[in-house]
Write a protein that holds these residues in place. Structure first.
Motif, mmCIF file in Angstrom:
data_model
loop_
_atom_site.group_PDB
_atom_site.id
_atom_site.type_symbol
_atom_site.label_atom_id
_atom_site.label_comp_id
_atom_site.label_asym_id
_atom_site.label_seq_id
_atom_site.Cartn_x
_atom_site.Cartn_y
_atom_site.Cartn_z
ATOM 1 N N MET A 1 0.846 -1.194 0.000
ATOM 2 C CA MET A 1 0.000 0.000 0.000
ATOM 3 C C MET A 1 0.881 1.244 0.000
ATOM 4 O O MET A 1 1.768 1.388 0.833
ATOM 5 N N THR A 2 0.644 2.137 -0.933
ATOM 6 C CA THR A 2 1.341 3.413 -0.991
ATOM 7 C C THR A 2 0.449 4.484 -0.379
ATOM 8 O O THR A 2 -0.729 4.603 -0.733
ATOM 9 N N VAL A 3 0.988 5.259 0.547
ATOM 10 C CA VAL A 3 0.245 6.324 1.222
ATOM 11 C C VAL A 3 0.618 7.662 0.605
ATOM 12 O O VAL A 3 1.804 7.992 0.471
ATOM 13 N N ILE A 4 -0.398 8.424 0.211
ATOM 14 C CA ILE A 4 -0.198 9.759 -0.348
ATOM 15 C C ILE A 4 -1.017 10.732 0.488
ATOM 16 O O ILE A 4 -2.235 10.580 0.621
ATOM 17 N N VAL A 5 -0.343 11.712 1.085
ATOM 18 C CA VAL A 5 -0.995 12.663 1.987
ATOM 19 C C VAL A 5 -1.110 14.021 1.300
ATOM 20 O O VAL A 5 -0.109 14.563 0.808
ATOM 21 N N HIS A 6 -2.312 14.560 1.292
ATOM 22 C CA HIS A 6 -2.586 15.890 0.751
ATOM 23 C C HIS A 6 -2.791 16.864 1.905
ATOM 24 O O HIS A 6 -3.236 16.468 3.002
ATOM 25 N N PRO A 7 -2.512 18.131 1.699
ATOM 26 C CA PRO A 7 -2.552 19.072 2.816
ATOM 27 C C PRO A 7 -3.939 19.315 3.393
ATOM 28 O O PRO A 7 -4.073 19.654 4.571
ATOM 29 N N ASP A 8 -4.977 19.140 2.589
ATOM 30 C CA ASP A 8 -6.322 19.382 3.091
ATOM 31 C C ASP A 8 -7.326 18.608 2.236
ATOM 32 O O ASP A 8 -6.960 17.979 1.228
ATOM 33 N N ARG A 9 -8.584 18.648 2.648
ATOM 34 C CA ARG A 9 -9.634 17.884 1.978
ATOM 35 C C ARG A 9 -9.823 18.337 0.528
ATOM 36 O O ARG A 9 -9.990 17.508 -0.368
ATOM 37 N N ALA A 10 -9.789 19.644 0.299
ATOM 38 C CA ALA A 10 -10.005 20.154 -1.052
ATOM 39 C C ALA A 10 -8.930 19.655 -2.015
ATOM 40 O O ALA A 10 -9.229 19.257 -3.149
ATOM 41 N N SER A 11 -7.671 19.675 -1.577
ATOM 42 C CA SER A 11 -6.604 19.191 -2.457
ATOM 43 C C SER A 11 -6.678 17.684 -2.632
ATOM 44 O O SER A 11 -6.383 17.153 -3.718
ATOM 45 N N LEU A 12 -7.080 16.956 -1.598
ATOM 46 C CA LEU A 12 -7.287 15.511 -1.724
ATOM 47 C C LEU A 12 -8.309 15.220 -2.811
ATOM 48 O O LEU A 12 -8.077 14.395 -3.708
ATOM 49 N N VAL A 13 -9.452 15.899 -2.761
ATOM 50 C CA VAL A 13 -10.514 15.670 -3.736
ATOM 51 C C VAL A 13 -10.070 16.087 -5.134
ATOM 52 O O VAL A 13 -10.213 15.332 -6.105
ATOM 53 N N GLY A 14 -9.508 17.290 -5.252
ATOM 54 C CA GLY A 14 -9.138 17.792 -6.569
ATOM 55 C C GLY A 14 -8.033 16.991 -7.224
ATOM 56 O O GLY A 14 -8.131 16.633 -8.412
ATOM 57 N N GLN A 15 -6.991 16.678 -6.471
ATOM 58 C CA GLN A 15 -5.876 15.949 -7.071
ATOM 59 C C GLN A 15 -6.220 14.484 -7.325
ATOM 60 O O GLN A 15 -5.703 13.873 -8.265
ATOM 61 N N THR A 16 -7.106 13.906 -6.506
ATOM 62 C CA THR A 16 -7.539 12.537 -6.780
ATOM 63 C C THR A 16 -8.425 12.506 -8.015
ATOM 64 O O THR A 16 -8.366 11.551 -8.813
ATOM 65 N N ALA A 17 -9.245 13.534 -8.220
ATOM 66 C CA ALA A 17 -10.025 13.624 -9.455
ATOM 67 C C ALA A 17 -9.110 13.710 -10.669
ATOM 68 O O ALA A 17 -9.356 13.065 -11.699
ATOM 69 N N ASP A 18 -8.036 14.491 -10.562
ATOM 70 C CA ASP A 18 -7.065 14.560 -11.655
ATOM 71 C C ASP A 18 -6.415 13.205 -11.898
ATOM 72 O O ASP A 18 -6.248 12.765 -13.047
ATOM 73 N N ARG A 19 -6.037 12.529 -10.816
ATOM 74 C CA ARG A 19 -5.406 11.209 -10.918
ATOM 75 C C ARG A 19 -6.361 10.214 -11.580
ATOM 76 O O ARG A 19 -5.958 9.422 -12.434
ATOM 77 N N LEU A 20 -7.634 10.275 -11.199
ATOM 78 C CA LEU A 20 -8.617 9.353 -11.744
ATOM 79 C C LEU A 20 -8.884 9.639 -13.212
ATOM 80 O O LEU A 20 -8.984 8.705 -14.034
ATOM 81 N N ALA A 21 -9.005 10.901 -13.579
ATOM 82 C CA ALA A 21 -9.215 11.244 -14.982
ATOM 83 C C ALA A 21 -8.040 10.770 -15.840
ATOM 84 O O ALA A 21 -8.234 10.253 -16.959
#
Length: 241
Positions: A1-21
């Motif tokens: 399992m690779t752990v990736i930590v984002h600074p806040d909820r908004a960046s978690l959501v936005g960058q995960t959406a980018d990763r998923l796209a």
């Protein structure tokens, strides 16, 4: 399992959406289609809403769900209904590419049958074929999909969908991927936000028993990511995991 930590909820959501796209673009280009199992929960729905603004070839994307509340199809509790409002009704995905798990019958319609629904969902999953990505949230109790601590679902064998009764979270009846169905996916992403999840994250990273922390079992055949905001990761920094 690779752990990736984002600074806040908004960046978690936005960058995960980018990763998923980006992943969907890669998959549809390489194999002609992509198949993903969606999740519910507040962060999961925020992620889907963000994905609606990304460029995705929806004609070649198939979606299903890793679990569902066994309520009538028009219930606001349905993961599928929430996903439609956040994403699917906003993008040009063909109706035939959306594979909802069965719903309970409405008032006056008769008994839909929870076990029958699980069997029908298992057959649909087998027909759908390889899942490229299963998205999962995680509760403060370290549950994933509708696999809860202390409940027998975490030990149900096979690659399929099981009936869940007496869920500790309402509604009490649900259907859920088995651990086998989750781990048969090529990729599994756990998307988790909030300080109320920090202890569960620490349990998972510390290798707790599946009975205590079902999220320990989450793993993809090719990739497993735990995508966190800083609040959810807070205890990892303290214990060095």
């Amino acid at each position: 399992m690779t752990v990736i930590v984002h600074p806040d909820r908004a960046s978690l959501v936005g960058q995960t959406a980018d990763r998923l796209a980006a992943l969907l673009a890669e998959l549809t280009e390489a194999q002609g289609r992509a198949t993903i199992a969606l999740t519910g929960g507040s962060v999961g729905i925020e992620l889907l809403a963000a994905l609606a603004d990304r460029a995705v070839d929806w004609e070649r994307v198939h979606v299903t769900w890793s679990d569902e509340r066994f309520v009538p199809a028009d219930s606001p509790d349905r993961n599928a209904r929430q996903a439609r409002e956040a994403l699917l009704d906003r993008v040009p995905i063909p109706a035939g590419n959306v594979h909802e798990l069965p719903a309970a019958a409405g008032p006056g319609v008769g008994d839909a049958g929870l076990d029958d629904a699980a069997a029908a969902a298992s057959a649909m999953l087998a027909e759908l074929g390889q899942i490229d990505l299963t998205l999962l949230g995680m509760g403060p109790d370290a549950h994933i999909a509708s696999l809860f601590p202390g409940h027998p679902g975490v030990h149900e064998p096979g690659v399929g969908v099981i009936a869940v009764r007496d869920s500790p979270k309402p509604p009490p009846e649900r259907i859920s991927f088995t651990v086998g169905a989750i781990t048969a996916s090529d990729r599994v992403w756990l998307v988790v936000a909030g300080g109320d999840k920090a202890e569960a994250v620490s349990l998972v990273r510390g290798g707790a028993a599946p009975e205590a922390a079902p999220a320990v079992t989450a793993a993809g055949r090719r990739e497993t990511l735990m995508l966190l905001d800083a609040e959810a990761a807070a205890l990892l920094e303290e214990d060095g995991r």
